[in-house]
Motif scaffolding. Structure first.
Motif, PDB file in Angstrom:
ATOM      1  N   ILE A 390       7.774  21.221 -43.712  1.00 15.56           N
ATOM      2  CA  ILE A 390       6.814  21.498 -42.653  1.00 15.56           C
ATOM      3  C   ILE A 390       7.165  20.651 -41.438  1.00 15.56           C
ATOM      4  N   GLY A 391       7.266  21.280 -40.283  1.00 17.38           N
ATOM      5  CA  GLY A 391       7.537  20.532 -39.072  1.00 17.38           C
ATOM      6  C   GLY A 391       6.397  19.598 -38.737  1.00 17.38           C
ATOM      7  N   GLY A 392       6.719  18.464 -38.221  1.00 21.75           N
ATOM      8  CA  GLY A 392       5.701  17.487 -37.874  1.00 21.75           C
ATOM      9  C   GLY A 392       6.356  16.222 -37.384  1.00 21.75           C
ATOM     10  N   ALA A 393       5.553  15.185 -37.286  1.00 20.69           N
ATOM     11  CA  ALA A 393       6.047  13.903 -36.802  1.00 20.69           C
ATOM     12  C   ALA A 393       6.579  13.081 -37.960  1.00 20.69           C
ATOM     13  N   ASP A 394       7.809  12.608 -37.842  1.00 22.66           N
ATOM     14  CA  ASP A 394       8.369  11.739 -38.866  1.00 22.66           C
ATOM     15  C   ASP A 394       7.599  10.426 -38.902  1.00 22.66           C
ATOM     16  N   VAL A 395       7.328   9.965 -40.093  1.00 28.72           N
ATOM     17  CA  VAL A 395       6.597   8.713 -40.289  1.00 28.72           C
ATOM     18  C   VAL A 395       7.448   7.791 -41.143  1.00 28.72           C
ATOM     19  N   LYS A 396       7.525   6.527 -40.720  1.00 30.27           N
ATOM     20  CA  LYS A 396       8.235   5.542 -41.535  1.00 30.27           C
ATOM     21  C   LYS A 396       7.586   4.181 -41.343  1.00 30.27           C
ATOM     22  N   ALA A 397       7.142   3.610 -42.446  1.00 33.22           N
ATOM     23  CA  ALA A 397       6.591   2.256 -42.438  1.00 33.22           C
ATOM     24  C   ALA A 397       7.601   1.349 -43.128  1.00 33.22           C
ATOM     25  N   THR A 398       8.009   0.283 -42.439  1.00 36.55           N
ATOM     26  CA  THR A 398       9.022  -0.626 -42.973  1.00 36.55           C
ATOM     27  C   THR A 398       8.510  -2.058 -42.942  1.00 36.55           C
ATOM     28  N   GLU A 470       1.266  -5.627 -53.176  1.00 40.16           N
ATOM     29  CA  GLU A 470       0.922  -4.241 -52.820  1.00 40.16           C
ATOM     30  C   GLU A 470       1.231  -3.945 -51.365  1.00 40.16           C
ATOM     31  N   PHE A 471       1.713  -2.723 -51.126  1.00 40.72           N
ATOM     32  CA  PHE A 471       1.899  -2.158 -49.797  1.00 40.72           C
ATOM     33  C   PHE A 471       1.282  -0.762 -49.815  1.00 40.72           C
ATOM     34  N   GLY A 472       0.981  -0.207 -48.637  1.00 42.57           N
ATOM     35  CA  GLY A 472       0.409   1.137 -48.648  1.00 42.57           C
ATOM     36  C   GLY A 472       0.476   1.816 -47.300  1.00 42.57           C
ATOM     37  N   LEU A 473       0.212   3.119 -47.324  1.00 42.63           N
ATOM     38  CA  LEU A 473       0.206   3.931 -46.119  1.00 42.63           C
ATOM     39  C   LEU A 473      -0.884   4.982 -46.260  1.00 42.63           C
ATOM     40  N   THR A 474      -1.660   5.160 -45.188  1.00 40.81           N
ATOM     41  CA  THR A 474      -2.812   6.054 -45.198  1.00 40.81           C
ATOM     42  C   THR A 474      -2.647   7.152 -44.161  1.00 40.81           C
ATOM     43  N   ALA A 475      -3.046   8.355 -44.523  1.00 44.33           N
ATOM     44  CA  ALA A 475      -3.031   9.466 -43.562  1.00 44.33           C
ATOM     45  C   ALA A 475      -4.124   9.252 -42.531  1.00 44.33           C
ATOM     46  N   THR A 476      -3.763   9.379 -41.272  1.00 41.83           N
ATOM     47  CA  THR A 476      -4.719   9.127 -40.208  1.00 41.83           C
ATOM     48  C   THR A 476      -5.652  10.317 -40.005  1.00 41.83           C
ATOM     49  N   LYS A 477      -6.631  10.144 -39.176  1.00 40.73           N
ATOM     50  CA  LYS A 477      -7.663  11.153 -38.982  1.00 40.73           C
ATOM     51  C   LYS A 477      -7.068  12.461 -38.463  1.00 40.73           C
ATOM     52  N   GLY A 478      -7.505  13.539 -39.059  1.00 36.22           N
ATOM     53  CA  GLY A 478      -7.082  14.849 -38.599  1.00 36.22           C
ATOM     54  C   GLY A 478      -5.677  15.247 -38.989  1.00 36.22           C
ATOM     55  N   MET A 479      -5.008  14.390 -39.767  1.00 34.86           N
ATOM     56  CA  MET A 479      -3.612  14.647 -40.103  1.00 34.86           C
ATOM     57  C   MET A 479      -3.422  14.742 -41.612  1.00 34.86           C
ATOM     58  N   GLN A 480      -2.441  15.522 -42.022  1.00 31.82           N
ATOM     59  CA  GLN A 480      -1.958  15.482 -43.395  1.00 31.82           C
ATOM     60  C   GLN A 480      -0.633  14.742 -43.393  1.00 31.82           C
ATOM     61  N   PHE A 576       1.449  15.931 -40.059  1.00 25.89           N
ATOM     62  CA  PHE A 576       1.209  17.129 -39.246  1.00 25.89           C
ATOM     63  C   PHE A 576      -0.275  17.469 -39.287  1.00 25.89           C
ATOM     64  N   ASP A 577      -0.666  18.264 -38.320  1.00 20.69           N
ATOM     65  CA  ASP A 577      -2.049  18.728 -38.246  1.00 20.69           C
ATOM     66  C   ASP A 577      -2.114  20.073 -38.956  1.00 20.69           C
TER      67      ASP A 577
END
Length: 625
Positions: A390-398, A470-480, A576-577
């Motif tokens: 699915i097209g969308g914004a690439d996300v990377k947490a480092t 522990e580390f983590g990443l959360t989907a932001t509002k309005g986004m999958q 992506f939305d």
């Protein structure tokens, strides 16, 4: 009107209760019962194989490694209770971790140290430990009473033996009776208790479980005695080789776990428990009976482990043939793959593990694994599908972890900063040997962390649930947020005794984790690459958590100067939305709040895409021109 709706309304009108839920058998316990990732570990918990001996009911395994009765009650029991329905069964097996402080109750000892100005000793304590005659019994009673309140039927199963041979017998502590060597808490602190006579059950966990069963009128499955007899039938050398993981006296391989599950089912049936649902096959059977591997990415290997067992096969000596369809490959060692297997058996018995895999090429896989023995044919459906890109914004947490614990984030997501539970930061150090392909040299730093109090307990054989990074990443509002890669490096500093588990989970309570690594002893000043390519779909507000659980593999004494090394942690995906983006932003729209794509509230939107929360609660993304 839909038929189901009509039937429901009719039932209500007639005062009839409809239920379509399948009756379940919930299993709770420790690492000897728990689930393991068959792709990354050789350990198997016997709870993984209960379904193989059940018909018409569903087995759900909630067992967790490293839990005693108290910790399981506090961190996982609520999830089990939420799943229990009237008519369900709950099989309860604990003791391995309840005996962690040689029969002393951990909370009592902790409070003693804190009130006697011995905070360092308190912090260095193992988080587990109950006394068999008091707190152990009390938590078993809690499980029983609360199961019954929900309409379920509790079953107590005494702990499986450890493979502790002394000549031709299983040692007393192997049967979870600490009468030969235990401790008591006195007004002057810890003291060794006197050796107890063989018929003195004061420090005998299975005995006290049985007494609770008698007092509460609960079915009791004596797996301690049953596994003792099983081990003795093999003898020490053969028992270790045939039933246990290499170098391990506690944790089973596939054959051992399967046999224990079969013993439990057989003993239940002998006592008249679930007789209509328990099947003890005298012929060939396979688990699982269907392989639905879910989604993967193009080029990804999708793998399923199968446990094959047969008893009383005819003829007594022969071969079992396994074939596949639709590009599915087979192996017994995950090294050599082909379209067919031939597995020999003798004395009418086989307990074997084999694997089936497919490498996704862009389409869905719908095939069959066929097992043939004489006239008996078992067909196992095998399915897997390719995840849509699915097209969308690439996300990377480092989290580089070279000089601080901060995270570098690209793309719209919310970082769950590093947290240390039961552990403390030591320093950032270089001098590591990094894996080939990492591109790193010995000059690169990694973070060193150690146990609170600096002293690692002796005798640990598994993770502690109260000690992790522990580390983590959360989907932001309005986004999958679709997570498609998790990677990191772990290692040891200060010797070769460090082990760890690396796991991820999308549950808030870290339930049903997936194990990425179950390490052997890690070599000093060496890091190991750990990675996974999961298909994780996070809705807004949902989080994927990554945890590293370390312990020291040292039976003889406590250890200091030992550190877990962690470096270059990455969680990656695409955001992506799912509803699309409003391309026209006009002044007539009345938002109540604005957020940037990192989930941070902003007072005034600038040009670009922003998340807009409307006064009616609706959330959408818009392009500000």
């Amino acid at each position: 009107m839909k038929r189901t709706t009509f039937l429901t309304m009719l039932a209500i009108a007639l005062g009839i209760t409809l239920t379509s839920a399948t009756k379940k058998v919930h299993t709770i316990g420790d690492s000897t019962m728990a689930n393991y990732n068959t792709s990354t570990e050789v350990k198997r918990g016997w709870g993984m194989y209960m379904q193989q001996f059940l018909d018409g009911v569903e087995a759900v395994n909630y067992a967790r490694g490293g839990r005693d009765t108290r910790i399981f009650y506090n961190d996982h029991w609520t999830a089990v209770k939420n799943a229990i329905q009237p008519g369900d069964y709950v099989i309860i097996q604990f003791a391995h971790n309840d005996e962690k402080i040689n029969g002393v109750d951990r909370e009592e000892l902790y409070n003693y140290y804190m009130t006697h100005n011995q905070e360092d000793k308190a912090k260095a304590l193992d988080t587990r430990g109950t006394t068999p005659s008091t707190t152990y019994r009390a938590y078993l009673e809690k499980f029983i009473d609360e199961t019954r309140e929900l309409g379920g039927t509790p079953i107590l199963a005494s702990p499986v033996c450890r493979c502790y041979f002394s000549g031709n017998i299983i040692k007393r502590n192997g049967k979870h009776d600490l009468g030969d060597n235990y401790q008591v808490l006195t007004e002057n602190g810890l003291a060794n208790g006197p050796k107890l006579a063989a018929d003195d059950h004061t420090m005998d966990y299975p005995y006290h479980m049985q007494q609770v069963a008698i007092e509460k009128d609960v079915p009791f499955i004596d797996l301690t005695k049953a596994t003792e007899e099983l081990y003795l039938s093999y003898g020490s050398a053969k028992c270790h080789d045939a039933l246990f993981c290499p170098g391990d006296n506690t944790h089973f391989n596939t054959a051992g776990a399967t046999l224990v599950a079969r013993l439990c089912a057989q003993l239940m049936k002998e006592q008249g428990i679930m007789t209509e649902n328990i099947v003890i096959p005298a012929e060939l059977s396979v688990s699982p009976t269907a392989a639905n591997l879910g989604e993967g990415y193009v080029g990804q290997e999708m793998l399923q482990e199968f446990s094959l067992s047969g008893f009383g096969l005819s003829p007594e000596d022969g071969n079992i043939n396994i074939t596949t369809t639709n590009a599915i490959e087979l192996s017994t060692d995950k090294k050599t793959w082909g379209s067919s297997l031939t597995l020999p058996y003798s004395a009418g018995t086989i307990i074997e593990t084999f694997y089936a895999r497919v490498i996704l090429d862009g389409g869905d896989v719908n095939g069959t694994v066929t097992i043939t023995q004489g006239e008996q044919i078992i067909e196992v459906p095998f399915t897997a599908s390719t995840a849509a890109t699915i097209g969308g914004a690439d996300v990377k947490a480092t989290w580089a972890l070279t000089e601080n614990s901060s995270c570098s984030l690209t793309g719209p997501a919310i970082v769950v900063e590093e947290s240390l539970v039961g552990m403390t930061h030591k320093q950032f150090s270089s001098g590591f040997t990094w894996p080939e392909g990492s591109g790193y040299t010995t000059s690169r730093n990694a973070q060193l962390v150690e146990i609170e109090g600096s002293s690692w307990p002796a005798g640990e054989i598994d993770e502690s649930p109260a000690r992790y990074v522990e580390f983590g990443l959360t989907a932001t509002k309005g986004m999958q947020l679709n997570i498609n890669k998790i990677s990191l490096y772990v290692g040891a500093w200060g010797g070769n005794m460090m082990k760890c588990h690396v796991k991820y989970s999308t549950s808030d309570d870290f339930g049903n984790p997936v194990t990425m690594l179950a390490s052997d002893r890690m070599t000093n000043k060496t890091t190991y690459a750990v990675s996974a390519t999961p298909v994780i779909k996070l809705k807004e507000g949902e989080t994927v958590r990554l945890r590293i659980y370390p312990w020291i593999d040292n039976n003889s004494s406590t250890a200091t100067g030992k550190y877990l090394a962690v470096g270059d942690v990455n969680i990656e995906g695409v955001a992506f939305d799912p509803t699309g983006i409003e391309k026209n932003f006009t002044a007539t729209v009345q938002p109540s709040k604005y957020y940037d794509l990192n989930g941070r509230m902003i007072t005034k939107p600038s040009k670009g895409i922003v998340i807009q929360q409307m006064s009616n609660g609706e959330v959408k993304k818009v392009v500000v021109k």
